[in-house]
Write a protein that holds these residues in place. Structure first.
Motif, PDB file in Angstrom:
ATOM      1  N   PHE A 331      27.126  18.863  33.859  1.00 17.84           N
ATOM      2  CA  PHE A 331      27.142  19.885  32.811  1.00 17.84           C
ATOM      3  C   PHE A 331      28.529  19.979  32.173  1.00 17.84           C
ATOM      4  O   PHE A 331      28.660  19.994  30.941  1.00 17.84           O
ATOM      5  N   ARG A 332      29.560  19.996  33.009  1.00 23.96           N
ATOM      6  CA  ARG A 332      30.920  20.148  32.497  1.00 23.96           C
ATOM      7  C   ARG A 332      31.391  18.904  31.737  1.00 23.96           C
ATOM      8  O   ARG A 332      32.045  18.997  30.704  1.00 23.96           O
ATOM      9  N   GLU A 333      31.050  17.722  32.253  1.00 26.14           N
ATOM     10  CA  GLU A 333      31.599  16.487  31.693  1.00 26.14           C
ATOM     11  C   GLU A 333      30.777  15.894  30.557  1.00 26.14           C
ATOM     12  O   GLU A 333      31.319  15.222  29.675  1.00 26.14           O
ATOM     13  N   LYS A 334      29.459  16.145  30.569  1.00 29.76           N
ATOM     14  CA  LYS A 334      28.607  15.490  29.569  1.00 29.76           C
ATOM     15  C   LYS A 334      27.896  16.462  28.626  1.00 29.76           C
ATOM     16  O   LYS A 334      27.781  16.192  27.429  1.00 29.76           O
ATOM     17  N   ILE A 335      27.376  17.555  29.191  1.00 31.44           N
ATOM     18  CA  ILE A 335      26.581  18.464  28.371  1.00 31.44           C
ATOM     19  C   ILE A 335      27.464  19.304  27.457  1.00 31.44           C
ATOM     20  O   ILE A 335      27.222  19.399  26.241  1.00 31.44           O
ATOM     21  N   ILE A 336      28.493  19.924  28.009  1.00 31.20           N
ATOM     22  CA  ILE A 336      29.338  20.811  27.202  1.00 31.20           C
ATOM     23  C   ILE A 336      29.969  20.095  26.010  1.00 31.20           C
ATOM     24  O   ILE A 336      29.898  20.593  24.879  1.00 31.20           O
ATOM     25  N   ARG A 358      19.857  26.835  45.922  1.00 33.15           N
ATOM     26  CA  ARG A 358      20.525  26.385  47.142  1.00 33.15           C
ATOM     27  C   ARG A 358      19.743  25.222  47.753  1.00 33.15           C
ATOM     28  O   ARG A 358      20.331  24.282  48.299  1.00 33.15           O
ATOM     29  N   ALA A 359      18.423  25.286  47.646  1.00 30.78           N
ATOM     30  CA  ALA A 359      17.597  24.191  48.139  1.00 30.78           C
ATOM     31  C   ALA A 359      17.822  22.923  47.307  1.00 30.78           C
ATOM     32  O   ALA A 359      17.873  21.817  47.841  1.00 30.78           O
ATOM     33  N   SER A 360      17.966  23.089  45.998  1.00 25.19           N
ATOM     34  CA  SER A 360      18.236  21.944  45.125  1.00 25.19           C
ATOM     35  C   SER A 360      19.532  21.260  45.519  1.00 25.19           C
ATOM     36  O   SER A 360      19.651  20.028  45.485  1.00 25.19           O
ATOM     37  N   LYS A 361      20.522  22.057  45.907  1.00 25.35           N
ATOM     38  CA  LYS A 361      21.807  21.494  46.320  1.00 25.35           C
ATOM     39  C   LYS A 361      21.641  20.625  47.567  1.00 25.35           C
ATOM     40  O   LYS A 361      22.349  19.639  47.755  1.00 25.35           O
ATOM     41  N   ILE A 362      20.693  20.984  48.442  1.00 25.61           N
ATOM     42  CA  ILE A 362      20.425  20.184  49.635  1.00 25.61           C
ATOM     43  C   ILE A 362      19.965  18.788  49.245  1.00 25.61           C
ATOM     44  O   ILE A 362      20.362  17.784  49.836  1.00 25.61           O
ATOM     45  N   VAL A 363      19.136  18.714  48.221  1.00 23.40           N
ATOM     46  CA  VAL A 363      18.609  17.430  47.777  1.00 23.40           C
ATOM     47  C   VAL A 363      19.700  16.593  47.117  1.00 23.40           C
ATOM     48  O   VAL A 363      19.752  15.374  47.284  1.00 23.40           O
ATOM     49  N   HIS A 364      20.609  17.245  46.383  1.00 21.96           N
ATOM     50  CA  HIS A 364      21.549  16.506  45.544  1.00 21.96           C
ATOM     51  C   HIS A 364      22.995  16.485  46.031  1.00 21.96           C
ATOM     52  O   HIS A 364      23.783  15.676  45.551  1.00 21.96           O
ATOM     53  N   ASP A 365      23.368  17.369  46.916  1.00 20.01           N
ATOM     54  CA  ASP A 365      24.749  17.474  47.417  1.00 20.01           C
ATOM     55  C   ASP A 365      25.708  18.106  46.420  1.00 20.01           C
ATOM     56  O   ASP A 365      26.825  18.475  46.778  1.00 20.01           O
ATOM     57  N   TYR A 366      25.350  18.194  45.156  1.00 17.79           N
ATOM     58  CA  TYR A 366      26.230  18.750  44.137  1.00 17.79           C
ATOM     59  C   TYR A 366      25.825  20.185  43.806  1.00 17.79           C
ATOM     60  O   TYR A 366      24.640  20.525  43.826  1.00 17.79           O
ATOM     61  N   ARG A 367      26.826  20.995  43.465  1.00 17.52           N
ATOM     62  CA  ARG A 367      26.548  22.377  43.085  1.00 17.52           C
ATOM     63  C   ARG A 367      25.721  22.422  41.808  1.00 17.52           C
ATOM     64  O   ARG A 367      25.820  21.548  40.943  1.00 17.52           O
ATOM     65  N   ARG A 368      24.918  23.478  41.685  1.00 20.69           N
ATOM     66  CA  ARG A 368      24.104  23.683  40.496  1.00 20.69           C
ATOM     67  C   ARG A 368      24.781  24.747  39.644  1.00 20.69           C
ATOM     68  O   ARG A 368      25.423  25.684  40.150  1.00 20.69           O
ATOM     69  N   VAL A 369      24.602  24.649  38.349  1.00 20.57           N
ATOM     70  CA  VAL A 369      25.240  25.582  37.414  1.00 20.57           C
ATOM     71  C   VAL A 369      24.833  27.020  37.691  1.00 20.57           C
ATOM     72  O   VAL A 369      25.634  27.951  37.560  1.00 20.57           O
ATOM     73  N   GLY A 370      23.589  27.229  38.116  1.00 19.84           N
ATOM     74  CA  GLY A 370      23.060  28.584  38.239  1.00 19.84           C
ATOM     75  C   GLY A 370      23.226  29.255  39.581  1.00 19.84           C
ATOM     76  O   GLY A 370      22.698  30.351  39.783  1.00 19.84           O
ATOM     77  N   GLU A 371      23.933  28.628  40.545  1.00 23.23           N
ATOM     78  CA  GLU A 371      24.098  29.292  41.838  1.00 23.23           C
ATOM     79  C   GLU A 371      25.557  29.658  42.060  1.00 23.23           C
ATOM     80  O   GLU A 371      26.464  28.942  41.649  1.00 23.23           O
ATOM     81  N   VAL A 376      31.480  31.950  41.355  1.00 24.44           N
ATOM     82  CA  VAL A 376      30.863  31.822  40.032  1.00 24.44           C
ATOM     83  C   VAL A 376      31.537  30.688  39.257  1.00 24.44           C
ATOM     84  O   VAL A 376      32.765  30.631  39.170  1.00 24.44           O
ATOM     85  N   LEU A 377      30.726  29.802  38.701  1.00 29.48           N
ATOM     86  CA  LEU A 377      31.254  28.721  37.873  1.00 29.48           C
ATOM     87  C   LEU A 377      31.372  29.208  36.425  1.00 29.48           C
ATOM     88  O   LEU A 377      30.462  29.859  35.911  1.00 29.48           O
ATOM     89  N   THR A 378      32.470  28.904  35.783  1.00 29.90           N
ATOM     90  CA  THR A 378      32.667  29.286  34.385  1.00 29.90           C
ATOM     91  C   THR A 378      32.865  28.040  33.545  1.00 29.90           C
ATOM     92  O   THR A 378      33.380  27.015  34.022  1.00 29.90           O
ATOM     93  N   PHE A 379      32.455  28.130  32.296  1.00 31.61           N
ATOM     94  CA  PHE A 379      32.515  26.983  31.389  1.00 31.61           C
ATOM     95  C   PHE A 379      32.972  27.454  30.016  1.00 31.61           C
ATOM     96  O   PHE A 379      32.490  28.480  29.521  1.00 31.61           O
ATOM     97  N   LYS A 380      33.868  26.715  29.425  1.00 35.57           N
ATOM     98  CA  LYS A 380      34.399  27.084  28.122  1.00 35.57           C
ATOM     99  C   LYS A 380      33.286  27.130  27.082  1.00 35.57           C
ATOM    100  O   LYS A 380      32.506  26.197  26.946  1.00 35.57           O
TER     101      LYS A 380
END
Length: 441
Positions: A331-336, A358-371, A376-380
């Motif tokens: 999200f930060r590197e490509k979508i924004i 949180r379950a999605s993070k188990i599958v992917h290992d990476y944090r999700r924007v909405g958790e 809290v994750l912030t984006f310009k």
């Protein structure tokens, strides 16, 4: 045996089509009661073992090239991750800190139910059934994979309900047939060709005071019927003064369908792009786009690609990303950067109570924007609203708070109707510049 019981019960709770009719929120959801009765209490120990097994398998897979050994290990890892997905939801049922949100609503109006008509577009394959709940299945259209079927749905909503509640007959209460005075009833699906549907929507928009269009894109584990019911509920609870349309991509609508849904949402990008072309010509003076969960991947990816081609949605006023199941780094590197050229107010709703992410993070290992579990994750260019304290934890494990919570619905209504920023909505501010977010209490 334990996993089959967990899967059955969690799937029942996670599916919007299995929401429970109730006069007040019970202290323990009924599927959770079933899970509690069947579980070995040592869930943390089970999770630790499964996580260790998953880590060991990932280490063994990492150096391997394609081949039979890698395929076998990938299959074993996926099975363990599936068990972890079930276990994450099951663990939530035995939390001692789970709180219940108390809803407040108006007194019962004189009419017992009202009918809400919403429009839709879908790249799902029609089943041939005339029953609204079964009209479209989980497969992509075989006629033209990038072509959408348009139409409209009719849903009746009981008036004696609190905002955010989606009341359906409950098998736990031996309710077999829906009562329109108590339950949402999916009454009708009316297919329309593209020209007829867009002409109808354009006419209604042209005759409305604000000429507004609300677009809702659902997420993972959602059937066509679920999407229709939720869109009708959103339009009603937001008192939306315009036309509502939802886009339904072919989610498998099962808890264990996560991997299927991930691939299907990617395969739906061209069809969704075509849908955006269709609604771009409706003449709406303001367009509000709400994406939920995995639907955020479809929305943000297609909007990014459209921006690169110079394609726009005229008068897009608000982009609301609710519980985004999106890799935070992607999200930060490509979508924004890809969405930077689009002139639109952007809001992210996130929550630490969102067990599904949180379950999605188990599958992917990476944090999700909405958790927000680890902060809290912030984006310009985006206003992140931490809805943890406003998100009901007892329905859909905190994942559907965008439509369940009266506070979130109220905040969305202020955003759509008044075009207020988070500061103008008087939300408490947290963090230090440039990492600022807002809190919904």
């Amino acid at each position: 045996m334990i996993w089959s019981v967990i899967r059955a019960a969690t799937a029942l709770l996670l599916s919007a089509s299995c929401a429970f009719a109730q006069n007040s929120t019970p202290p323990v959801s009924e599927p959770c009661a079933a899970i509690r009765a069947s579980l070995n209490p040592d869930l943390d120990e089970q999770a630790e073992k499964l996580n260790k097994q998953a880590a060991d398998l990932k280490a063994r897979i990492a150096p391997l090239n394609e081949g039979a050994e890698k395929d076998a290990l990938d299959k074993e890892l996926k099975d363990i991750q599936g068990k972890l997905l079930d276990l994450v939801f099951a663990r939530e049922c035995i939390r001692s800190d789970m709180t219940i949100q108390v809803f407040r609503g108006p007194s019962d109006p004189p009419t017992k139910w009202i009918e809400i008509t919403t429009y839709f577009a879908t790249n799902r394959q029609a089943t041939g059934s005339s029953v609204p709940e079964k009209f479209f299945g989980p497969e992509r259209s075989k006629d033209n994979e990038n072509e959408n079927q348009f139409g409209k749905t009719v849903v009746s909503i009981p008036t004696a309900r609190r905002a955010g509640e989606l009341n359906l007959p409950s098998l736990w209460k031996l309710e077999v047939n829906p009562d329109p005075a108590k339950h949402f009833v999916f009454k009708q699906v009316i297919p329309l060709d593209t020209a007829a549907a867009t002409a109808e929507m354009a006419k209604i928009i042209g005759q409305s005071t604000k000429k507004s269009l609300l677009v809702f894109v659902h997420g993972y584990n959602v059937s066509f019927a679920d999407a229709a019911l939720r869109t009708a509920q959103l339009a009603h609870d937001l008192s939306f003064p315009g036309t509502a349309v939802f886009y339904s991509w072919p989610s498998l609508a099962t808890t264990q369908g996560y991997w299927h849904d991930e691939e299907t949402v990617q395969l739906s990008e061209d069809a969704f792009d075509a849908f955006l072309d269709n609604i771009a010509g409706l003449g709406a003076s303001e367009v509000f786009l709400i994406a939920h969960s995995m639907g955020n991947r479809l929305v943000t990816t297609v909007l990014r690609d459209r921006a690169a081609k110079g394609k726009t949605i005229p008068n897009l006023r608000e982009l609301l990303l609710a519980a985004p199941d999106v890799n935070a780094e992607i999200f930060r590197e490509k979508i924004i950067p890809g969405l930077a050229a689009i002139d639109v107010h952007r809001t992210i709703y996130a929550s630490s109570s969102d067990v599904a992410l949180r379950a999605s993070k188990i599958v992917h290992d990476y944090r999700r924007v909405g958790e927000t579990t680890d902060g809290v994750l912030t984006f310009k260019g985006y206003e992140t609203v931490d809805a943890s304290k406003a998100a009901p934890a007892v329905r859909a494990f905190g994942h559907s708070y965008v439509v369940d919570s009266t506070k979130v619905l109220g905040d969305i209504a202020d955003t759509l109707s008044l075009h207020f920023t988070a500061d103008q909505r008087s939300l408490p501010k947290q963090g230090t510049p440039p990492d600022i977010w807002w809190v919904l209490k």
